[in-house]
Design an enzyme around this catalytic site. Structure first.
Site, PDB file in Angstrom:
ATOM      1  N   MET A 164      33.971  22.212 -21.110  1.00 16.46           N
ATOM      2  CA  MET A 164      33.128  22.836 -22.134  1.00 16.46           C
ATOM      3  C   MET A 164      31.668  22.430 -21.949  1.00 16.46           C
ATOM      4  O   MET A 164      30.995  22.997 -21.130  1.00 16.46           O
ATOM      5  CB  MET A 164      33.635  22.473 -23.512  1.00 16.46           C
ATOM      6  CG  MET A 164      34.428  23.628 -24.044  1.00 16.46           C
ATOM      7  SD  MET A 164      34.519  23.929 -25.770  1.00 16.46           S
ATOM      8  CE  MET A 164      35.185  22.536 -26.522  1.00 16.46           C
ATOM      9  N   CYS A 165      31.216  21.434 -22.652  1.00 21.70           N
ATOM     10  CA  CYS A 165      29.827  20.950 -22.671  1.00 21.70           C
ATOM     11  C   CYS A 165      28.993  21.755 -23.667  1.00 21.70           C
ATOM     12  O   CYS A 165      29.246  22.929 -23.895  1.00 21.70           O
ATOM     13  CB  CYS A 165      29.111  20.989 -21.334  1.00 21.70           C
ATOM     14  SG  CYS A 165      29.865  19.946 -20.080  1.00 21.70           S
TER      15      CYS A 165
END
Lengths: 227, 295
Positions: free
Chosen positions: B1-2
């Site tokens: 994700m991030c």
């Protein structure tokens, strides 16, 4: 009108409250304030209630909806009305990626633009977008209607099954096995009804219809080298 | 994700608010990346050069650093310790000698430039923001990142932003598939990536294009040609701020612009508390389209 303030009410409590409404509830109107982009607002509802979300939402607002009418007064994040079964979801602003994905019924209205993958794998939902849609929309769409008053991005209807696609503006490109088809009187009727229910100011005659060429349904020996 | 956040202010008088706004934006993106966090902030221009360094043992490493480095350089330097990081102000021309000094002591250089400072660590974004006093920082623009590691280890050096050129930084959501090939190409051009991280290669790529004379817009356009994989990049330079997404655009992105600022968030949540967001122009950046602002 019942008001739920997401600044003070936990998201799960809000969803539990809405999900617990019975079909005969007398609390038919709900207002969700301070959504501030929260995920999974008003998901899994199964009662004929009216829910207004006063602001913009994050991922999956209105997911799995049955019966309820959900009105988003702002824009919606990815996956709005994903796997909707029935009811309506209306978005005043824009919708992000994969709006109405896998939807099996009901009506999704986006008054602004929809981003990429709108109606991906739709299975019976009707989607009306007043603005434009992004690339790879209606990918593997199986049934239902996607109506676009503006333009469509690249690869519209790639690997399409039996969903009907109606676009008023330009289509940047068609995906594999998606072709323009004749607009017959029954299609104009379907369009007229959807435009009317979506409050869209457009005439059915202004649209073009796209559908599946049905050449990818079965293995063909001529395509053997492509595998 | 991030998670990615970025804020580029258009008005001088808002500079004192930059850190506070950026801290709130960063913390809302904790769900997207709880393993490490970092920010690059473009603060006051230094008289000379600012170099941000990091140590796992700051108490011992930073004690006496000012005097020792000053002796080696033969000129005075200043050292401002910020938790595990220190921002060192060097006289012009002293950078190569200072870099050699840091390397000899095993101190990690996070970045350098006249305005940019970089702070990044393992941990929850709220803890990282508090350790570095992000809320008190002022500046013209800043970029933040919350990391959920996919391509390389959870380490301080593997956290974003990556800086591979003076006053340049890059954060990334996604994963690159041709970074090993690009690593060879960029190594031949003289870059020395310090990690196995794909994002560092993207940062080197932007730095190489800027060094070859491209503008920020051209350098960002180049990523669409030369980098393969999933990416939403946000890039900072001394006076610029840029955004680009790959043509498939799986990784989310929302932008907002008012007369006061341009803001970027992986999700609308990151922008929801910005002043004036109710009337801002809010949009999703188009795939394979470069957006940049320079002052």
């Amino acid at each position: 009108m019942q008001t739920i303030d997401l600044a003070t009410t936990p998201l799960r409590d809000m969803n539990a409250m809405l999900q617990s409404q019975a079909a005969q509830t007398n609390q038919t109107a709900w207002n969700i304030v301070n959504p501030k982009g929260a995920h999974a607002i008003a998901v899994g509802l199964d009662a004929p209630i009216e829910v207004t979300v006063s602001g913009s939402t994050g991922y999956y607002c209105g997911g799995m909806n049955k019966q309820a009418s959900i009105h988003i007064a702002g824009s919606a994040g990815p996956g709005v009305a994903e796997n909707m079964m029935s009811g309506t979801v209306v978005i005043e602003g824009d919708a992000s990626q994969y709006a109405g994905a896998t939807g099996q019924g009901g009506l999704l209205v986006i008054k602004g633009n929809a981003s990429s993958r709108c109606g991906i794998s739709m299975k019976g939902i009707d989607i009306v977008v007043h603005g434009n849609i992004g690339h790879m929309s209606a990918f593997m769409a199986q049934s239902g209607n996607l109506v676009v008053l503006g333009d469509a991005g690249d690869a519209l209807g790639d690997s399409l099954y039996e969903a009907r696609l109606f676009v008023r503006g330009n289509v940047k490109s068609l995906g594999a096995d998606c072709i323009e088809k004749e607009m017959r009187p029954e299609h104009l009727e379907i369009l007229r009804d959807l435009l009317d229910r979506a409050g869209a100011d457009a005439k059915p005659e202004e649209f073009r219809r796209y559908g599946s060429a049905r050449t990818l349904y079965h293995f063909h020996v001529d395509n053997a080298s492509a595998y | 994700m991030c998670g990615i956040v970025g804020l580029f202010l258009k008005k001088e008088e808002l500079r004192p608010q930059l850190g506070g706004l950026l801290a709130d934006m960063l913390i809302t993106m904790t769900d997207r990346g709880p393993d490490s966090a970092g920010i690059a902030i473009y603060g006051d221009e230094a008289d000379g050069l600012k170099m941000t360094i990091q140590s796992d043992t700051p108490d011992s490493d930073f004690a006496g650093l000012e005097a020792a480095l000053g002796d080696v350089l033969g000129q005075p330097v200043t050292v401002r310790v910020v938790d595990t990081h220190a921002v060192i102000t060097l006289p012009e021309g002293a950078e190569p000698a200072a870099r050699a000094f840091m390397d000899s002591r095993g101190l990690r250089i996070m970045g350098s430039g006249t305005a940019m400072e970089i702070f990044k660590e393992i941990g929850l974004p709220k803890d990282v923001a508090a350790r570095f006093g992000l809320r008190e920082m002022a500046g013209s623009h800043g970029i933040g990142h919350t990391r959920m590691a996919t391509e390389s280890a959870v380490t301080t050096l593997g956290a974003h932003p990556f800086s591979t050129g003076a006053d340049q930084c890059l954060v990334h959501n996604g994963s690159l598939s041709n970074h090993n090939q690009m690593r060879r190409v960029l190594t031949q051009k003289g870059f020395a990536p310090r990690t196995q991280n794909d994002t560092e290669i993207a940062a080197c790529y932007i730095s190489s294009r800027l060094a070859e004379g491209s503008g920020l817009g051209e350098a960002l356009e180049g990523t669409l040609e030369d980098l393969d994989g999933f990416f939403t990049f946000v890039v900072g330079t001394r006076n610029g701020f840029g955004v680009v997404r790959d043509p498939i655009a799986c990784k989310p992105a929302v932008m907002a612009e008012t007369d006061d600022y341009v803001a970027f968030g992986s999700e609308y949540r990151a922008l929801a508390n910005l002043p004036g967001i109710e009337t801002a122009r809010v949009w999703e950046p188009e795939p394979a389209t470069v957006y940049f602002w320079e002052r």
